[in-house]
Design a protein around this motif. Sequence first.
Motif, short mmCIF file in Angstrom:
data_model
loop_
_atom_site.label_atom_id
_atom_site.label_comp_id
_atom_site.label_asym_id
_atom_site.label_seq_id
_atom_site.Cartn_x
_atom_site.Cartn_y
_atom_site.Cartn_z
N ILE A 155 42.26 40.77 37.83
CA ILE A 155 41.14 40.43 36.70
C ILE A 155 40.89 39.19 36.02
N ALA A 156 39.97 38.53 36.38
CA ALA A 156 40.07 37.24 35.80
C ALA A 156 38.27 37.49 34.76
N HIS A 157 37.54 36.36 34.07
CA HIS A 157 36.53 36.71 32.66
C HIS A 157 37.19 35.64 31.55
N GLY A 158 36.66 34.30 31.39
CA GLY A 158 36.41 33.72 30.78
C GLY A 158 37.66 33.14 30.27
N GLY A 159 38.64 32.85 30.59
CA GLY A 159 39.66 31.99 30.57
C GLY A 159 40.60 33.08 30.87
N LYS A 160 40.76 34.68 30.37
CA LYS A 160 41.70 35.58 30.25
C LYS A 160 41.71 35.95 31.66
N THR A 161 42.83 36.44 31.80
CA THR A 161 43.34 36.70 33.24
C THR A 161 44.52 38.24 32.72
N LEU A 162 43.84 40.09 33.61
CA LEU A 162 44.77 41.01 33.34
C LEU A 162 44.48 41.34 34.91
N ALA A 163 45.92 41.49 34.91
CA ALA A 163 46.52 42.12 36.45
C ALA A 163 47.44 43.93 36.22
N TYR A 164 46.74 44.23 37.28
CA TYR A 164 46.76 46.05 36.95
C TYR A 164 47.53 45.85 38.76
N THR A 165 48.94 46.84 38.39
CA THR A 165 49.92 46.80 39.56
C THR A 165 49.06 48.31 40.62
N GLY A 166 48.29 48.97 40.01
CA GLY A 166 48.20 50.24 40.56
C GLY A 166 49.50 51.05 40.59
N ASP A 167 49.23 52.15 41.85
CA ASP A 167 50.85 52.76 42.02
C ASP A 167 51.37 51.98 43.49
N THR A 168 52.80 51.14 42.70
CA THR A 168 53.16 50.40 43.97
C THR A 168 54.99 50.68 43.65
N GLY A 169 55.64 50.75 45.25
CA GLY A 169 57.20 50.68 44.40
C GLY A 169 57.13 48.89 44.62
N VAL A 170 59.07 47.90 44.53
CA VAL A 170 58.53 46.56 44.61
C VAL A 170 58.25 46.82 46.12
N CYS A 171 57.55 45.15 45.47
CA CYS A 171 57.46 44.70 46.67
C CYS A 171 56.71 42.91 46.29
N ASP A 172 57.06 42.62 47.57
CA ASP A 172 56.59 40.74 47.33
C ASP A 172 54.85 40.28 46.66
N THR A 173 54.12 41.14 47.21
CA THR A 173 52.54 40.62 46.45
C THR A 173 53.14 40.73 44.93
N LEU A 174 53.76 42.02 44.25
CA LEU A 174 53.56 41.80 43.50
C LEU A 174 53.79 40.70 41.85
N THR A 175 54.33 39.30 42.68
CA THR A 175 54.67 38.50 41.41
C THR A 175 53.37 37.98 41.69
N ASP A 176 53.19 37.01 43.14
CA ASP A 176 51.77 36.84 43.07
C ASP A 176 50.17 37.27 42.68
N LEU A 177 50.63 38.42 42.46
CA LEU A 177 49.73 39.83 41.40
C LEU A 177 49.27 39.33 40.22
N ALA A 178 50.60 39.06 39.58
CA ALA A 178 50.77 38.70 38.45
C ALA A 178 50.91 38.06 37.75
N GLY A 179 51.41 37.10 38.53
CA GLY A 179 52.04 35.32 38.32
C GLY A 179 50.81 35.07 36.96
N GLY A 180 51.51 34.54 35.90
CA GLY A 180 50.85 33.44 34.75
C GLY A 180 49.97 34.39 33.60
N VAL A 181 49.99 35.85 34.48
CA VAL A 181 48.59 36.34 33.50
C VAL A 181 48.77 36.77 32.20
#
Length: 255
Positions: A155-181
Amino acid sequence: MRLTILGCSGSIPGPNAAASGYLLEADGFVLGLEFGNGTLARLQALRDPFDLDALILSHLHPDHCADVSALTVLRRYHPALPYPARPARLPVYGPSDVHERLAYAYAANEEERATTDLSDVFAFHPLSAEPERIGPFEITAVPVDHPTPAFGLRIAHGGKTLAYTGDTGVCDTLTDLAGGVDVLLSEASWTDSPDRPAGVHLSGKEAGELGRKAEVGRLLLTHVAPWTDRAAVLAEAAVAYPAAELVEQGAVYDL
């Protein structure tokens, strides 16, 4: 962008503790993120529930959506409904079957389920992998690993970004989801153990490792089950991400 913790108890509500529920606010827009058991009570303690401009449900387990039934009652039967000053139908985003799941939760029996339709109260929208604007926020939904269809959110707004994992086990998509937030709001339901089932939840250790690998600015841990030692979860996360924090019900974070 302001994040308010309505509830952060994992899997079930705890003693005086609501299950998953968060508010994100920017430019006067109020976005609900999850609406689990007890969150409507917490929302009413903080502000008018009709202030909600939209709601996102990462997945459809009860601890993330149970209070939508109570919200239905409020938005249908409150004696001082603020319509048409505010839209009568609240936009609700979730997995593709969100409308069916919430109707079934609201209906009392099979006969009622056959005729229950919540479309007078909610405008349902499926979450998509394509970036989508909801109010002032740019939202990207990413499939994650859970026993039911589930999404993490960027979720991005005003130059800031928050990532929320929801409920999940370890998976490949998480690093891209959270990268640099700027902020990662990560579930950390339990302590680490080889006996934990795969594809369900993150441990404190796994959440900390995700925060470090994704190089996030701040790691906030949430969704700790009430039978789990919160201090132990935090200690695990801190090995990989020393500045990790446990969220508390009622806490407010400004990004």
